[in-house]
Motif scaffolding. Structure first.
Motif, PDB file in Angstrom:
ATOM      1  N   LEU A 172       0.828  -1.207   0.000  1.00 55.16           N
ATOM      2  CA  LEU A 172       0.000   0.000   0.000  1.00 55.16           C
ATOM      3  C   LEU A 172       0.868   1.266   0.000  1.00 55.16           C
ATOM      4  O   LEU A 172       0.566   2.238  -0.688  1.00 55.16           O
ATOM      5  CB  LEU A 172      -0.930   0.002   1.219  1.00 55.16           C
ATOM      6  N   VAL A 173       1.943   1.208   0.786  1.00 61.80           N
ATOM      7  CA  VAL A 173       2.847   2.360   0.851  1.00 61.80           C
ATOM      8  C   VAL A 173       3.477   2.608  -0.507  1.00 61.80           C
ATOM      9  O   VAL A 173       3.571   3.761  -0.974  1.00 61.80           O
ATOM     10  CB  VAL A 173       3.934   2.145   1.923  1.00 61.80           C
ATOM     11  N   ARG A 174       3.911   1.514  -1.176  1.00 60.81           N
ATOM     12  CA  ARG A 174       4.507   1.654  -2.503  1.00 60.81           C
ATOM     13  C   ARG A 174       3.492   2.203  -3.503  1.00 60.81           C
ATOM     14  O   ARG A 174       3.810   3.061  -4.325  1.00 60.81           O
ATOM     15  CB  ARG A 174       5.053   0.303  -2.988  1.00 60.81           C
ATOM     16  N   GLN A 175       2.256   1.692  -3.431  1.00 58.70           N
ATOM     17  CA  GLN A 175       1.218   2.176  -4.339  1.00 58.70           C
ATOM     18  C   GLN A 175       0.928   3.659  -4.118  1.00 58.70           C
ATOM     19  O   GLN A 175       0.830   4.427  -5.073  1.00 58.70           O
ATOM     20  CB  GLN A 175      -0.062   1.354  -4.144  1.00 58.70           C
ATOM     21  N   GLU A 176       0.786   4.021  -2.843  1.00 55.23           N
ATOM     22  CA  GLU A 176       0.509   5.423  -2.529  1.00 55.23           C
ATOM     23  C   GLU A 176       1.688   6.321  -2.913  1.00 55.23           C
ATOM     24  O   GLU A 176       1.510   7.416  -3.427  1.00 55.23           O
ATOM     25  CB  GLU A 176       0.187   5.581  -1.041  1.00 55.23           C
ATOM     26  N   THR A 177       2.904   5.806  -2.632  1.00 55.06           N
ATOM     27  CA  THR A 177       4.100   6.575  -2.988  1.00 55.06           C
ATOM     28  C   THR A 177       4.187   6.771  -4.501  1.00 55.06           C
ATOM     29  O   THR A 177       4.487   7.864  -4.993  1.00 55.06           O
ATOM     30  CB  THR A 177       5.365   5.858  -2.502  1.00 55.06           C
ATOM     31  N   SER A 178       3.890   5.668  -5.254  1.00 51.39           N
ATOM     32  CA  SER A 178       3.914   5.756  -6.714  1.00 51.39           C
ATOM     33  C   SER A 178       2.850   6.733  -7.213  1.00 51.39           C
ATOM     34  O   SER A 178       3.088   7.518  -8.134  1.00 51.39           O
ATOM     35  CB  SER A 178       3.674   4.368  -7.307  1.00 51.39           C
ATOM     36  N   SER A 179       1.671   6.679  -6.569  1.00 44.86           N
ATOM     37  CA  SER A 179       0.593   7.588  -6.954  1.00 44.86           C
ATOM     38  C   SER A 179       0.972   9.043  -6.684  1.00 44.86           C
ATOM     39  O   SER A 179       0.741   9.925  -7.517  1.00 44.86           O
ATOM     40  CB  SER A 179      -0.686   7.226  -6.197  1.00 44.86           C
ATOM     41  N   ILE A 180       1.576   9.248  -5.506  1.00 39.88           N
ATOM     42  CA  ILE A 180       2.005  10.610  -5.145  1.00 39.88           C
ATOM     43  C   ILE A 180       3.086  11.091  -6.105  1.00 39.88           C
ATOM     44  O   ILE A 180       3.061  12.238  -6.582  1.00 39.88           O
ATOM     45  CB  ILE A 180       2.505  10.653  -3.695  1.00 39.88           C
ATOM     46  N   ASP A 181       4.067  10.194  -6.415  1.00 43.06           N
ATOM     47  CA  ASP A 181       5.133  10.558  -7.351  1.00 43.06           C
ATOM     48  C   ASP A 181       4.565  10.899  -8.725  1.00 43.06           C
ATOM     49  O   ASP A 181       5.004  11.855  -9.378  1.00 43.06           O
ATOM     50  CB  ASP A 181       6.136   9.407  -7.471  1.00 43.06           C
ATOM     51  N   SER A 182       3.582  10.068  -9.147  1.00 39.29           N
ATOM     52  CA  SER A 182       2.971  10.296 -10.443  1.00 39.29           C
ATOM     53  C   SER A 182       2.231  11.627 -10.479  1.00 39.29           C
ATOM     54  O   SER A 182       2.352  12.398 -11.442  1.00 39.29           O
ATOM     55  CB  SER A 182       2.005   9.154 -10.775  1.00 39.29           C
ATOM     56  N   GLN A 183       1.480  11.900  -9.417  1.00 43.64           N
ATOM     57  CA  GLN A 183       0.759  13.182  -9.346  1.00 43.64           C
ATOM     58  C   GLN A 183       1.727  14.359  -9.291  1.00 43.64           C
ATOM     59  O   GLN A 183       1.502  15.391  -9.936  1.00 43.64           O
ATOM     60  CB  GLN A 183      -0.158  13.194  -8.112  1.00 43.64           C
ATOM     61  N   TYR A 184       2.803  14.181  -8.522  1.00 42.47           N
ATOM     62  CA  TYR A 184       3.799  15.253  -8.412  1.00 42.47           C
ATOM     63  C   TYR A 184       4.461  15.513  -9.764  1.00 42.47           C
ATOM     64  O   TYR A 184       4.627  16.663 -10.179  1.00 42.47           O
ATOM     65  CB  TYR A 184       4.852  14.875  -7.378  1.00 42.47           C
ATOM     66  N   GLU A 185       4.824  14.396 -10.448  1.00 41.83           N
ATOM     67  CA  GLU A 185       5.459  14.542 -11.754  1.00 41.83           C
ATOM     68  C   GLU A 185       4.518  15.221 -12.742  1.00 41.83           C
ATOM     69  O   GLU A 185       4.931  16.093 -13.522  1.00 41.83           O
ATOM     70  CB  GLU A 185       5.859  13.164 -12.285  1.00 41.83           C
ATOM     71  N   LYS A 186       3.221  14.828 -12.691  1.00 42.09           N
ATOM     72  CA  LYS A 186       2.231  15.436 -13.578  1.00 42.09           C
ATOM     73  C   LYS A 186       2.088  16.929 -13.288  1.00 42.09           C
ATOM     74  O   LYS A 186       2.075  17.764 -14.203  1.00 42.09           O
ATOM     75  CB  LYS A 186       0.887  14.729 -13.400  1.00 42.09           C
TER      76      LYS A 186
END
Length: 229
Positions: free
Chosen positions: A47-61
Motif C-alpha cells: 500500500l505504501v509503494r502504491q501510494e508513494t507511486s501515486s504521489i510521485d505520479s501526481q507530483y510529476e504530472k
C-alpha cells in the motif's frame, strides 16, 4: 496387572494435558500472530509503494504542468515584448519616411538641380520605353523647368543612342495631380505605358527597396534571420 490411578494421579495427568494443550495453543497463536504480522507488513509495504507511486505520479504530472505553464508564460511575455519592439521600430521607420516625404518639396526649390533631376528621370523612362515618341507629364508649376529638362534629355539620349532621335511632348492635358511633390511621368505605347518617375513614387520604391538596409543601419543585423532581404 495395571493399577487404577488415584484421583491425585488423574488430576496430575489432566493438569499435564491441560498445560500441553495450552502450550500448543500459545505456540499456534504465536505462529498465527507472526504470520499475520508478516502479511500485514507485506500488505502495508504494498500500500505504501502504491501510494508513494501515486504521489510521485501526481507530483510529476503537476511538475510537468507547472513547467508547461511557465514555458507558456515566458513565451507569451517574449512574444508581447517582441511585438512591442517591432511596433516601436515600425513606428520609427514610418516617422522616418514621413519626414522624408515632407521634405520632398525641398528638392524642387533649387531650379538648376531640379531641372537636372527631371532630365535624369526623363532619360530613365526613355531608355526603358525605347520609343520614338513619348509624352511627359508634370506638375503645372514645373512646366518651365520640365521643358528645359526635356531638351537636355533629348540631346543626351541622341548622343548615347548613336544619333537616334526621340520626340518629346509635354502632356499639358494630363498634369500631375494636386499634392504631387514633383518629378515626371514618362508615357509611351500610345498612352498605355506610364513610367511613374514622380518623387512620391520614387520614395515609395525606396521604402520597399532600401527598407532592409535602413532597418539594419538603425537597429543592427538580426541574428535570428536565416535569409537576408
Amino acid at each position: 496387572m495395571a493399577h487404577a490411578m488415584s484421583d491425585d494421579q488423574v488430576a496430575g495427568e489432566l493438569k499435564k494435558m491441560t498445560a500441553f494443550i495450552r502450550q500448543e495453543a500459545l505456540e499456534k497463536a504465536r505462529e498465527i500472530q507472526i504470520k499475520a504480522d508478516e502479511e500485514f507488513a507485506i500488505e502495508k509495504s504494498k500500500l505504501v509503494r502504491q501510494e508513494t507511486s501515486s504521489i510521485d505520479s501526481q507530483y510529476e504530472k503537476k511538475f510537468k504542468q507547472a513547467g508547461m505553464s511557465q514555458q507558456i508564460t515566458r513565451s507569451t511575455l517574449a512574444n508581447k515584448t517582441r511585438i512591442k519592439v517591432l511596433s516601436a521600430r515600425q513606428e520609427l521607420l514610418d516617422n522616418l519616411f514621413d519626414q522624408a516625404r515632407g521634405k520632398l518639396a525641398d528638392h524642387t526649390k533649387d531650379k538648376g538641380k531640379y531641372q537636372n533631376l527631371c532630365k535624369n528621370l526623363i532619360l530613365e523612362g526613355l531608355y526603358a520605353l525605347n520609343e520614338d515618341k513619348v509624352a511627359i507629364r508634370a506638375r503645372k508649376e514645373d512646366y518651365d523647368v520640365v521643358k528645359k529638362a526635356m531638351e537636355g534629355a533629348k540631346e543626351e539620349y541622341k548622343k548615347s543612342m548613336q544619333g537616334r532621335e526621340v520626340r518629346l511632348e509635354l502632356d499639358e492635358k494630363n498634369p500631375q495631380p494636386e499634392g504631387c511633390s514633383g518629378g515626371v511621368s514618362v508615357v509611351g505605347g500610345g498612352g498605355r505605358i506610364d513610367i511613374n518617375n514622380t518623387l512620391d513614387e520614387r520614395l515609395k520604391l525606396l521604402e520597399t527597396d532600401a527598407l532592409p538596409m535602413v532597418r539594419t543601419s538603425l537597429f543592427g543585423m538580426n541574428e535570428n534571420r536565416k535569409f537576408k532581404d
